[in-house]
Design a protein around this motif. Sequence first.
Motif, PDB file in Angstrom:
ATOM      1  N   PHE A  54      73.854 -88.988 -56.919  1.00  0.00           N
ATOM      2  CA  PHE A  54      74.483 -87.973 -57.762  1.00  0.00           C
ATOM      3  C   PHE A  54      73.997 -88.003 -59.212  1.00  0.00           C
ATOM      4  N   GLN A  55      73.786 -89.194 -59.748  1.00  0.00           N
ATOM      5  CA  GLN A  55      73.343 -89.289 -61.141  1.00  0.00           C
ATOM      6  C   GLN A  55      71.935 -88.701 -61.306  1.00  0.00           C
ATOM      7  N   ALA A  56      71.047 -89.015 -60.361  1.00  0.00           N
ATOM      8  CA  ALA A  56      69.685 -88.472 -60.410  1.00  0.00           C
ATOM      9  C   ALA A  56      69.706 -86.960 -60.189  1.00  0.00           C
ATOM     10  N   ALA A  57      70.621 -86.482 -59.348  1.00  0.00           N
ATOM     11  CA  ALA A  57      70.738 -85.039 -59.090  1.00  0.00           C
ATOM     12  C   ALA A  57      71.201 -84.304 -60.345  1.00  0.00           C
ATOM     13  N   LEU A  58      72.142 -84.902 -61.069  1.00  0.00           N
ATOM     14  CA  LEU A  58      72.615 -84.317 -62.332  1.00  0.00           C
ATOM     15  C   LEU A  58      71.453 -84.188 -63.311  1.00  0.00           C
ATOM     16  N   SER A  59      70.729 -85.275 -63.470  1.00  0.00           N
ATOM     17  CA  SER A  59      69.607 -85.307 -64.407  1.00  0.00           C
ATOM     18  C   SER A  59      68.517 -84.305 -64.012  1.00  0.00           C
ATOM     19  N   ALA A  60      68.137 -84.303 -62.733  1.00  0.00           N
ATOM     20  CA  ALA A  60      67.083 -83.396 -62.242  1.00  0.00           C
ATOM     21  C   ALA A  60      67.514 -81.931 -62.349  1.00  0.00           C
ATOM     22  N   GLY A  61      68.772 -81.664 -62.048  1.00  0.00           N
ATOM     23  CA  GLY A  61      69.295 -80.299 -62.128  1.00  0.00           C
ATOM     24  C   GLY A  61      69.300 -79.773 -63.551  1.00  0.00           C
ATOM     25  N   GLU A  62      69.740 -80.621 -64.484  1.00  0.00           N
ATOM     26  CA  GLU A  62      69.757 -80.215 -65.897  1.00  0.00           C
ATOM     27  C   GLU A  62      68.341 -79.968 -66.411  1.00  0.00           C
ATOM     28  N   LYS A  63      67.422 -80.855 -66.022  1.00  0.00           N
ATOM     29  CA  LYS A  63      66.015 -80.696 -66.450  1.00  0.00           C
ATOM     30  C   LYS A  63      65.407 -79.415 -65.905  1.00  0.00           C
ATOM     31  N   ALA A  64      65.722 -79.084 -64.645  1.00  0.00           N
ATOM     32  CA  ALA A  64      65.170 -77.880 -64.016  1.00  0.00           C
ATOM     33  C   ALA A  64      65.723 -76.618 -64.674  1.00  0.00           C
ATOM     34  N   GLY A  65      66.973 -76.680 -65.137  1.00  0.00           N
ATOM     35  CA  GLY A  65      67.610 -75.514 -65.753  1.00  0.00           C
ATOM     36  C   GLY A  65      67.829 -74.404 -64.734  1.00  0.00           C
ATOM     37  N   GLY A  66      68.266 -73.239 -65.191  1.00  0.00           N
ATOM     38  CA  GLY A  66      68.513 -72.104 -64.284  1.00  0.00           C
ATOM     39  C   GLY A  66      69.452 -72.468 -63.166  1.00  0.00           C
ATOM     40  N   ALA A  67      68.992 -72.269 -61.927  1.00  0.00           N
ATOM     41  CA  ALA A  67      69.812 -72.587 -60.750  1.00  0.00           C
ATOM     42  C   ALA A  67      70.056 -74.089 -60.625  1.00  0.00           C
ATOM     43  N   GLY A  68      69.287 -74.889 -61.358  1.00  0.00           N
ATOM     44  CA  GLY A  68      69.472 -76.342 -61.361  1.00  0.00           C
ATOM     45  C   GLY A  68      70.803 -76.763 -61.972  1.00  0.00           C
ATOM     46  N   ILE A  69      71.353 -75.901 -62.837  1.00  0.00           N
ATOM     47  CA  ILE A  69      72.642 -76.223 -63.472  1.00  0.00           C
ATOM     48  C   ILE A  69      73.741 -76.304 -62.404  1.00  0.00           C
ATOM     49  N   THR A  70      73.610 -75.504 -61.367  1.00  0.00           N
ATOM     50  CA  THR A  70      74.611 -75.527 -60.287  1.00  0.00           C
ATOM     51  C   THR A  70      74.625 -76.885 -59.591  1.00  0.00           C
ATOM     52  N   VAL A  71      73.444 -77.403 -59.244  1.00  0.00           N
ATOM     53  CA  VAL A  71      73.408 -78.712 -58.570  1.00  0.00           C
ATOM     54  C   VAL A  71      73.853 -79.812 -59.529  1.00  0.00           C
ATOM     55  N   ALA A  72      73.506 -79.689 -60.819  1.00  0.00           N
ATOM     56  CA  ALA A  72      73.952 -80.683 -61.813  1.00  0.00           C
ATOM     57  C   ALA A  72      75.481 -80.720 -61.851  1.00  0.00           C
ATOM     58  N   ASN A  73      76.081 -79.545 -61.905  1.00  0.00           N
ATOM     59  CA  ASN A  73      77.545 -79.454 -61.970  1.00  0.00           C
ATOM     60  C   ASN A  73      78.208 -79.991 -60.706  1.00  0.00           C
ATOM     61  N   LYS A  74      77.633 -79.620 -59.555  1.00  0.00           N
ATOM     62  CA  LYS A  74      78.236 -80.066 -58.300  1.00  0.00           C
ATOM     63  C   LYS A  74      78.110 -81.588 -58.151  1.00  0.00           C
ATOM     64  N   ALA A  75      76.946 -82.117 -58.528  1.00  0.00           N
ATOM     65  CA  ALA A  75      76.736 -83.562 -58.419  1.00  0.00           C
ATOM     66  C   ALA A  75      77.738 -84.335 -59.280  1.00  0.00           C
ATOM     67  N   GLN A  76      77.930 -83.890 -60.512  1.00  0.00           N
ATOM     68  CA  GLN A  76      78.861 -84.605 -61.405  1.00  0.00           C
ATOM     69  C   GLN A  76      80.309 -84.432 -60.952  1.00  0.00           C
ATOM     70  N   ALA A  77      80.656 -83.218 -60.522  1.00  0.00           N
ATOM     71  CA  ALA A  77      82.043 -82.953 -60.093  1.00  0.00           C
ATOM     72  C   ALA A  77      82.409 -83.749 -58.850  1.00  0.00           C
ATOM     73  N   LEU A  78      81.508 -83.767 -57.872  1.00  0.00           N
ATOM     74  CA  LEU A  78      81.799 -84.472 -56.621  1.00  0.00           C
ATOM     75  C   LEU A  78      81.746 -85.982 -56.807  1.00  0.00           C
ATOM     76  N   TYR A  79      80.836 -86.440 -57.668  1.00  0.00           N
ATOM     77  CA  TYR A  79      80.802 -87.870 -57.980  1.00  0.00           C
ATOM     78  C   TYR A  79      82.135 -88.289 -58.603  1.00  0.00           C
ATOM     79  N   ALA A  80      82.600 -87.503 -59.568  1.00  0.00           N
ATOM     80  CA  ALA A  80      83.867 -87.834 -60.248  1.00  0.00           C
ATOM     81  C   ALA A  80      85.028 -87.839 -59.257  1.00  0.00           C
ATOM     82  N   THR A  81      85.009 -86.901 -58.313  1.00  0.00           N
ATOM     83  CA  THR A  81      86.085 -86.808 -57.316  1.00  0.00           C
ATOM     84  C   THR A  81      86.129 -88.032 -56.403  1.00  0.00           C
ATOM     85  N   TYR A  82      84.973 -88.462 -55.933  1.00  0.00           N
ATOM     86  CA  TYR A  82      84.942 -89.491 -54.889  1.00  0.00           C
ATOM     87  C   TYR A  82      84.645 -90.909 -55.356  1.00  0.00           C
ATOM     88  N   LEU A  83      83.801 -91.063 -56.365  1.00  0.00           N
ATOM     89  CA  LEU A  83      83.294 -92.413 -56.643  1.00  0.00           C
ATOM     90  C   LEU A  83      83.627 -92.978 -58.023  1.00  0.00           C
TER      91      LEU A  83
END
Length: 257
Positions: A54-83
């Motif tokens: 999830f941490q690498a997904a957040l970083s990669a998503g933010e770097k990619a920008g655009g549609a990458g922001i969605t995966v960044a947000n989902k990775a951080q939100a789901l990580y916070a929920t579960y782990l």
Amino acid sequence: MAKWTAFPHDAAPYTYDAATLKKKWARLHRGDAEPLPKDAKVLAAWALYHAGDFQAALSAGEKAGGAGITVANKAQALYATYLEKNEKTKLASFQEVAERAEAQAEAEPDNANAHYLMAYALGRYSQGISVAKALSQGLGAKVKAALERTIELQPKHADAHVALGAFHAEVIDKVGSLLGRTQGASKSAGLEHFKTALKLNPDSAITMVEYANGLVMLEGDKKMKEATKLYEQAAACEPMDAVEKLDVEMAKAELEE
């Protein structure tokens, strides 16, 4: 950034290369109806997410920008929920996701998952600070409006139906149906959203778990048998990615209690 807690299971079954991820995309995204990304960098960020990094997904998503922001947000939100174990860090994460998703929704008003992830993060934040307190801050109305907008943009967004069902159930459970009505919450609407979600995404463990929780909140102990059956079905689901694995494990833990 502090190192996040690692995904506590074997990630090998959920580690997909680009070609496999494209093949499995429709099944993996039946819940959030996210379109297959055209950008290879965004697809790579999703591969990290599905493998539980999830941490690498957040970083990669933010770097990619655009549609990458969605995966960044989902990775951080789901990580916070579960782990995430630290309550303060968890709440701060949900706030970060909500702010990023809100900015994304303003920039792309027709992006269903921008609205959905803002609602998801605010909903989890509300549970963390107490639903009654969140309602007094006007967060309930914001969550409900964002989820309704998600469904308006993407009627097959099963996860938004789940979240809206949970909204109705949580509000009625915490403040009662009379006060709940002032927040736009109703038992029949809540149950309808859960049923729709299950129809749209019949293999989803989290849909079954949330539906079970919602049934007990809305109907009380008389629905315990039905709720237990849903938990059993959730525990028997075959996970396709790291988050689904966490959902299945959560259902198993719930049954053992």
